[in-house]
Write a protein that holds these residues in place. Structure first.
Motif, PDB file in Angstrom:
ATOM      1  N   THR A  49       0.832  -1.210   0.000  1.00 31.42           N
ATOM      2  CA  THR A  49       0.000   0.000   0.000  1.00 31.42           C
ATOM      3  C   THR A  49       0.866   1.260   0.000  1.00 31.42           C
ATOM      4  OG1 THR A  49      -0.139  -0.063   2.411  1.00 31.42           O
ATOM      5  CG2 THR A  49      -1.930  -1.112   1.199  1.00 31.42           C
ATOM      6  N   SER A  50       2.070   1.146  -0.546  1.00 30.62           N
ATOM      7  CA  SER A  50       2.992   2.286  -0.514  1.00 30.62           C
ATOM      8  C   SER A  50       2.783   3.269  -1.661  1.00 30.62           C
ATOM      9  CB  SER A  50       4.442   1.787  -0.536  1.00 30.62           C
ATOM     10  OG  SER A  50       4.694   1.077  -1.732  1.00 30.62           O
ATOM     11  N   ALA A  51       2.042   2.880  -2.699  1.00 33.55           N
ATOM     12  CA  ALA A  51       1.837   3.774  -3.847  1.00 33.55           C
ATOM     13  C   ALA A  51       0.953   4.952  -3.440  1.00 33.55           C
ATOM     14  CB  ALA A  51       1.202   3.006  -5.001  1.00 33.55           C
ATOM     15  N   ALA A  79       3.040  -8.916   7.506  1.00 33.36           N
ATOM     16  CA  ALA A  79       3.711  -7.628   7.306  1.00 33.36           C
ATOM     17  C   ALA A  79       4.546  -7.699   6.041  1.00 33.36           C
ATOM     18  CB  ALA A  79       4.588  -7.302   8.508  1.00 33.36           C
ATOM     19  N   ILE A  80       4.698  -6.558   5.372  1.00 31.84           N
ATOM     20  CA  ILE A  80       5.372  -6.543   4.069  1.00 31.84           C
ATOM     21  C   ILE A  80       6.829  -7.005   4.133  1.00 31.84           C
ATOM     22  CG2 ILE A  80       6.226  -4.155   3.995  1.00 31.84           C
ATOM     23  CD1 ILE A  80       4.873  -4.134   1.106  1.00 31.84           C
ATOM     24  N   ILE A  86       4.313 -10.636  -2.084  1.00 30.43           N
ATOM     25  CA  ILE A  86       3.790  -9.268  -2.044  1.00 30.43           C
ATOM     26  C   ILE A  86       2.788  -9.126  -3.189  1.00 30.43           C
ATOM     27  CG2 ILE A  86       4.322  -6.815  -2.334  1.00 30.43           C
ATOM     28  CD1 ILE A  86       7.048  -7.362  -1.080  1.00 30.43           C
ATOM     29  N   ALA A  87       1.629  -8.590  -2.865  1.00 31.76           N
ATOM     30  CA  ALA A  87       0.612  -8.329  -3.889  1.00 31.76           C
ATOM     31  C   ALA A  87       0.527  -6.821  -4.108  1.00 31.76           C
ATOM     32  CB  ALA A  87      -0.742  -8.868  -3.445  1.00 31.76           C
ATOM     33  N   THR A  88       0.588  -6.425  -5.360  1.00 31.90           N
ATOM     34  CA  THR A  88       0.420  -5.021  -5.731  1.00 31.90           C
ATOM     35  C   THR A  88      -0.947  -4.885  -6.382  1.00 31.90           C
ATOM     36  OG1 THR A  88       2.788  -4.866  -6.160  1.00 31.90           O
ATOM     37  CG2 THR A  88       1.424  -3.106  -7.014  1.00 31.90           C
ATOM     38  N   VAL A  89      -1.724  -3.917  -5.913  1.00 32.48           N
ATOM     39  CA  VAL A  89      -3.089  -3.731  -6.395  1.00 32.48           C
ATOM     40  C   VAL A  89      -3.178  -2.399  -7.135  1.00 32.48           C
ATOM     41  CG1 VAL A  89      -5.515  -3.488  -5.706  1.00 32.48           C
ATOM     42  CG2 VAL A  89      -4.006  -5.056  -4.457  1.00 32.48           C
TER      43      VAL A  89
END
Length: 197
Positions: A49-51, A79-80, A86-89
């Motif tokens: 959720t860093s984007a 935790a990341i 890792i899933a990027t959404v």
């Protein structure tokens, strides 16, 4: 008793037609997935959720829906910095009209985003009598990679549309529908586009 049955029968038939009409009015979800044709063993997973912009309430609907589907498949939230995966959404929401104006060459059926190449596929509709409601196009893109190696092992895109005033255009409903379709029969056939009702 026969009189009651005679009165009840038209109501039941009418209800069946109404339900069929509702089901027909819900647009399908177009889903395309790519992977390495290897077994993906569930493990711990973190949603990145860093984007910028991903902390919005609307985006949270999508991350929650993806998280629920991943847990259904046997993945465990983590935790990341300590997860196996890792899933990027990614989420896109726009009107069909705006998409057509932005890239008039891609008007038609098909297309894709990101690694699928090109632009978002859109259709063209015509309406007579009054200003038509905008058709909202929703797209959910998820990429899963191994945290340690950083290599992508699965990615998918799900796209649907609904008139802006329809229940299916509500962000919570759209998020759940897109995520469920995207992870249906996970990992799915690589490179194949399917339509999920």
């Amino acid at each position: 008793m026969k009189v009651a049955e005679q009165l009840l029968k038209p109501l039941l038939i009418g209800s069946a037609f109404a339900l069929a009409g509702c089901a027909a009015s819900v647009p399908p979800v177009e889903v395309t997935r790519f992977h390495l044709n290897q077994q993906i063993t569930p493990g711990t997973i973190a949603i990145d959720t860093s984007a910028p912009g991903v902390k919005s309430l609307e985006f949270t609907n999508y991350t929650n829906a993806v998280n629920a589907e991943l847990q259904r498949l046997g993945f465990t939230p983590a935790a990341i910095g300590a997860s196996d995966y890792i899933a990027t959404v990614g989420v896109m929401r726009d009107t069909r009209q705006a998409l057509a104006q932005r890239s008039p060459v891609s008007v038609g059926v098909g297309g894709g985003t990101g690694s699928y190449g090109g632009g978002v596929g859109v259709g063209v509709g015509f309406s007579f009598g009054g200003k038509p409601k905008d058709v909202v196009v929703y797209e959910l893109h998820v990429q899963i990679k191994r945290r340690a190696a950083g290599d992508v092992i699965w990615e998918g895109r799900a796209q649907t549309e609904a008139k802006e005033n329809a229940p299916a255009a509500q962000p919570g409903i759209a998020a759940g529908k897109l995520a469920a379709a995207l992870f249906k029969d996970f990992p799915g056939r690589s490179g194949e586009t399917i339509s999920v009702p």
